[in-house]
Design an enzyme around this catalytic site. Structure first.
Site, PDB file in Angstrom:
ATOM      1  N   ASP A 173       0.853  -1.208   0.021  1.00 25.58           N
ATOM      2  CA  ASP A 173      -0.039   0.153   0.109  1.00 25.58           C
ATOM      3  C   ASP A 173       0.746   1.278   0.057  1.00 25.58           C
ATOM      4  O   ASP A 173       2.011   1.079   0.620  1.00 25.58           O
ATOM      5  CB  ASP A 173      -0.850   0.146   1.316  1.00 25.58           C
ATOM      6  CG  ASP A 173      -2.025   0.731   1.122  1.00 25.58           C
ATOM      7  OD1 ASP A 173      -2.153   1.405   0.044  1.00 25.58           O
ATOM      8  OD2 ASP A 173      -2.778   1.033   2.094  1.00 25.58           O
ATOM      9  N   GLY A 220       0.122   5.366  -4.468  1.00 21.52           N
ATOM     10  CA  GLY A 220      -0.332   6.820  -4.785  1.00 21.52           C
ATOM     11  C   GLY A 220       0.398   7.995  -4.018  1.00 21.52           C
ATOM     12  O   GLY A 220       0.500   8.938  -4.548  1.00 21.52           O
ATOM     13  N   ARG A 221       0.095   7.687  -2.720  1.00 25.87           N
ATOM     14  CA  ARG A 221       0.751   8.646  -1.859  1.00 25.87           C
ATOM     15  C   ARG A 221       2.176   8.870  -2.131  1.00 25.87           C
ATOM     16  O   ARG A 221       2.752  10.018  -2.018  1.00 25.87           O
ATOM     17  CB  ARG A 221       0.431   8.122  -0.351  1.00 25.87           C
ATOM     18  CG  ARG A 221      -0.878   8.670   0.238  1.00 25.87           C
ATOM     19  CD  ARG A 221      -1.334   7.954   1.313  1.00 25.87           C
ATOM     20  NE  ARG A 221      -1.682   6.364   1.180  1.00 25.87           N
ATOM     21  CZ  ARG A 221      -1.704   5.557   2.038  1.00 25.87           C
ATOM     22  NH1 ARG A 221      -1.399   5.837   3.395  1.00 25.87           N
ATOM     23  NH2 ARG A 221      -1.844   4.178   1.582  1.00 25.87           N
ATOM     24  N   HIS A 254       3.235   3.237  -9.067  1.00 25.13           N
ATOM     25  CA  HIS A 254       3.119   1.665  -9.193  1.00 25.13           C
ATOM     26  C   HIS A 254       4.185   1.289  -9.746  1.00 25.13           C
ATOM     27  O   HIS A 254       4.800   0.082  -9.736  1.00 25.13           O
ATOM     28  CB  HIS A 254       1.690   1.288 -10.226  1.00 25.13           C
ATOM     29  CG  HIS A 254       0.540   1.904  -9.408  1.00 25.13           C
ATOM     30  ND1 HIS A 254       0.299   1.436  -8.380  1.00 25.13           N
ATOM     31  CD2 HIS A 254      -0.500   2.484  -9.952  1.00 25.13           C
ATOM     32  CE1 HIS A 254      -0.996   2.022  -7.786  1.00 25.13           C
ATOM     33  NE2 HIS A 254      -1.428   2.581  -8.905  1.00 25.13           N
ATOM     34  N   TRP A 276     -11.297  -2.751  -9.189  1.00 22.86           N
ATOM     35  CA  TRP A 276     -12.285  -2.413 -10.370  1.00 22.86           C
ATOM     36  C   TRP A 276     -12.536  -1.112 -10.293  1.00 22.86           C
ATOM     37  O   TRP A 276     -12.947  -0.515 -11.272  1.00 22.86           O
ATOM     38  CB  TRP A 276     -13.228  -3.605 -10.684  1.00 22.86           C
ATOM     39  CG  TRP A 276     -12.483  -4.960 -10.965  1.00 22.86           C
ATOM     40  CD1 TRP A 276     -12.457  -5.972 -10.244  1.00 22.86           C
ATOM     41  CD2 TRP A 276     -11.685  -5.279 -12.154  1.00 22.86           C
ATOM     42  NE1 TRP A 276     -11.909  -6.933 -10.705  1.00 22.86           N
ATOM     43  CE2 TRP A 276     -11.214  -6.810 -12.067  1.00 22.86           C
ATOM     44  CE3 TRP A 276     -11.272  -4.639 -13.554  1.00 22.86           C
ATOM     45  CZ2 TRP A 276     -10.398  -7.517 -13.017  1.00 22.86           C
ATOM     46  CZ3 TRP A 276     -10.848  -5.335 -14.480  1.00 22.86           C
ATOM     47  CH2 TRP A 276     -10.479  -6.740 -14.366  1.00 22.86           C
ATOM     48  N   LEU A 278      11.099 -20.825  -3.788  1.00 26.73           N
ATOM     49  CA  LEU A 278       9.912 -19.780  -3.068  1.00 26.73           C
ATOM     50  C   LEU A 278       8.682 -19.886  -4.015  1.00 26.73           C
ATOM     51  O   LEU A 278       8.869 -20.045  -5.219  1.00 26.73           O
ATOM     52  CB  LEU A 278      10.298 -18.245  -3.303  1.00 26.73           C
ATOM     53  CG  LEU A 278       9.409 -17.438  -2.835  1.00 26.73           C
ATOM     54  CD1 LEU A 278       9.691 -17.237  -1.374  1.00 26.73           C
ATOM     55  CD2 LEU A 278       9.985 -16.006  -3.224  1.00 26.73           C
ATOM     56  N   ARG A 284      -5.125  -2.214   8.426  1.00 21.76           N
ATOM     57  CA  ARG A 284      -6.523  -2.957   8.202  1.00 21.76           C
ATOM     58  C   ARG A 284      -5.992  -3.971   7.512  1.00 21.76           C
ATOM     59  O   ARG A 284      -4.991  -3.946   6.629  1.00 21.76           O
ATOM     60  CB  ARG A 284      -7.355  -2.111   7.486  1.00 21.76           C
ATOM     61  CG  ARG A 284      -7.808  -0.882   7.936  1.00 21.76           C
ATOM     62  CD  ARG A 284      -9.064  -0.342   6.894  1.00 21.76           C
ATOM     63  NE  ARG A 284      -8.260   0.098   5.654  1.00 21.76           N
ATOM     64  CZ  ARG A 284      -7.765   1.254   5.870  1.00 21.76           C
ATOM     65  NH1 ARG A 284      -7.892   2.270   6.814  1.00 21.76           N
ATOM     66  NH2 ARG A 284      -7.309   1.908   4.715  1.00 21.76           N
ATOM     67  N   SER A 325      -8.346  -5.082   4.952  1.00 20.09           N
ATOM     68  CA  SER A 325      -8.875  -4.842   3.675  1.00 20.09           C
ATOM     69  C   SER A 325      -9.330  -6.197   2.809  1.00 20.09           C
ATOM     70  O   SER A 325      -8.901  -6.213   1.681  1.00 20.09           O
ATOM     71  CB  SER A 325      -8.069  -3.908   2.818  1.00 20.09           C
ATOM     72  OG  SER A 325      -8.024  -2.676   3.665  1.00 20.09           O
ATOM     73  N   GLU A 351       0.885 -13.132  12.664  1.00 20.00           N
ATOM     74  CA  GLU A 351       1.310 -11.785  13.423  1.00 20.00           C
ATOM     75  C   GLU A 351       1.210 -10.781  12.222  1.00 20.00           C
ATOM     76  O   GLU A 351       1.338 -11.064  11.078  1.00 20.00           O
ATOM     77  CB  GLU A 351       2.762 -12.163  13.609  1.00 20.00           C
ATOM     78  CG  GLU A 351       3.215 -12.847  14.719  1.00 20.00           C
ATOM     79  CD  GLU A 351       2.560 -12.611  16.172  1.00 20.00           C
ATOM     80  OE1 GLU A 351       2.624 -11.146  16.525  1.00 20.00           O
ATOM     81  OE2 GLU A 351       2.160 -13.530  16.889  1.00 20.00           O
TER      82      GLU A 351
HETATM   83  C1  FPP Z   1      -1.719  -0.018  -3.444  1.00 19.14           C
HETATM   84  O1  FPP Z   1      -1.311   1.535  -3.578  1.00 19.14           O
HETATM   85  C2  FPP Z   1      -1.099  -0.706  -4.665  1.00 19.14           C
HETATM   86  C3  FPP Z   1      -1.791  -1.273  -5.765  1.00 19.14           C
HETATM   87  C4  FPP Z   1      -3.250  -1.421  -5.983  1.00 19.14           C
HETATM   88  C5  FPP Z   1      -1.037  -2.122  -6.627  1.00 19.14           C
HETATM   89  C6  FPP Z   1       0.040  -2.930  -6.421  1.00 19.14           C
HETATM   90  C7  FPP Z   1       0.862  -2.985  -7.622  1.00 19.14           C
HETATM   91  C8  FPP Z   1       2.066  -2.852  -8.030  1.00 19.14           C
HETATM   92  C9  FPP Z   1       3.197  -2.682  -6.769  1.00 19.14           C
HETATM   93  C10 FPP Z   1       2.738  -3.039  -9.209  1.00 19.14           C
HETATM   94  C11 FPP Z   1       2.694  -4.487 -10.003  1.00 19.14           C
HETATM   95  C12 FPP Z   1       2.803  -5.569  -8.980  1.00 19.14           C
HETATM   96  C13 FPP Z   1       3.200  -6.824  -9.349  1.00 19.14           C
HETATM   97  C14 FPP Z   1       3.084  -7.899  -8.386  1.00 19.14           C
HETATM   98  C15 FPP Z   1       4.361  -6.834 -10.515  1.00 19.14           C
HETATM   99  P1  FPP Z   1      -2.413   2.585  -3.972  1.00 19.14           P
HETATM  100  O2  FPP Z   1      -2.521   2.796  -5.067  1.00 19.14           O
HETATM  101  O3  FPP Z   1      -3.601   1.998  -3.197  1.00 19.14           O
HETATM  102  O4  FPP Z   1      -1.892   3.797  -2.714  1.00 19.14           O
HETATM  103  P2  FPP Z   1      -2.491   4.945  -2.219  1.00 19.14           P
HETATM  104  O5  FPP Z   1      -3.285   4.027  -1.118  1.00 19.14           O
HETATM  105  O6  FPP Z   1      -1.350   5.755  -1.654  1.00 19.14           O
HETATM  106  O7  FPP Z   1      -3.312   5.503  -2.996  1.00 19.14           O
END
Ligand code: FPP
Length: 236
Positions: A16, A19-20, A33, A65, A127, A190, A192, A203
């Site tokens: 997570d 975006g931030r 991303h 989505w 792994l 959370r 989620s 843990e």
């Molecule tokens: C959450 O950050 C992240 C995602 C919804 C996407 C995770 C995807 C990647 C790291 C890229 C590709 C993954 C692989 C396995 C190759 P957010 O966008 O919810 O961030 P925010 O909460 O700050 O808005």
């Protein structure tokens, strides 16, 4: 002593904060991303080096989505491209890739990629990388309950025969051990809709680091946190 360390068999991560991270660096969300992919690479390597046997990453939730179509498309493309491009390296590292989640809402092209990545890496023994993709726990449990109810309706199963192991075997994670350690980056505390059944004795750890900054050192730091935890499974 290194060999006496308590190593989690299965680590699951809610990645997570992309975006931030992007916002705080004056960049577009998409760039967060992209930067997050490097963290994925480093954590896979770090997990293998540390002796973790299963690493589950929450890559795309059923709720994702609902993001703007542009971001959904960009995530799908980034996801397929980066995992495909990494496949030879994953094979070289002995990583087996598995996907958990629905398969009925992706384009045919995305489905083909997923099947191909799974078959190309099937022999990996070091792994198991489990990618939760169009995954949510409630959706998974609902599908499992529906499948069992159908077997009861057909007379193949008696309701009294349904027990915890049977439910566990009906989930996407049927042959995957429960996670020992769940990490969620970005400081949100959370789950989620992530591995709700499987997380019963896990843990948890909620570092404030945003996912694009969660690299090898942060992964090893998290392993140290786990090593200090005292797991009692409800006993004294
Ligand atoms: C959450 O950050 C992240 C995602 C919804 C996407 C995770 C995807 C990647 C790291 C890229 C590709 C993954 C692989 C396995 C190759 P957010 O966008 O919810 O961030 P925010 O909460 O700050 O808005």
């Amino acid at each position: 002593m290194e060999s006496m360390k308590r190593i989690p068999h299965h680590v699951a991560i809610i990645m997570d904060g992309n975006g931030r991270w992007a916002k705080s660096h004056g960049k577009e969300r998409y760039e967060g991303h992209i930067e997050g992919v490097q963290s994925v690479r480093e954590c896979i390597k770090a997990a293998s080096r540390y002796g973790v046997r299963y690493l589950t990453l929450y890559a795309f939730s059923t709720e994702n989505w609902g993001r703007p179509q542009e971001e959904v498309d960009a995530l799908m493309e980034l996801f397929c491209k980066s995992v495909m491009a990494e496949t030879p390296e994953l094979v070289a590292q002995g990583v087996q890739v598995r996907f958990i989640g629905r398969r009925d809402r992706f384009s045919e092209k995305v489905c083909e990629h997923l099947t191909r990545i799974e078959s190309d890496t099937a022999a990996g023994q070091t792994l198991t990388l489990v990618l939760a993709f169009d995954y949510s726990s409630r959706d998974e449990i609902t599908a499992a309950v529906r499948a069992l109810a159908q077997r009861v309706a057909k007379g193949e199963l008696q309701p009294e025969e349904i027990d915890e192991p049977m439910i566990a075997r009906s989930l996407y994670t049927a042959d995957i051990p429960d996670p020992d350690f769940i990490i969620r980056t970005s400081g949100e505390c959370r789950l989620s809709n992530f591995l709700l059944w499987q997380a019963s004795y896990a843990e948890m750890y909620f570092p404030t680091t945003m996912w694009p900054d969660f690299r090898q050192d942060e992964f090893f730091e998290a392993m140290e946190v786990f090593a200090q935890r005292d797991r009692r499974y409800g006993k004294l």
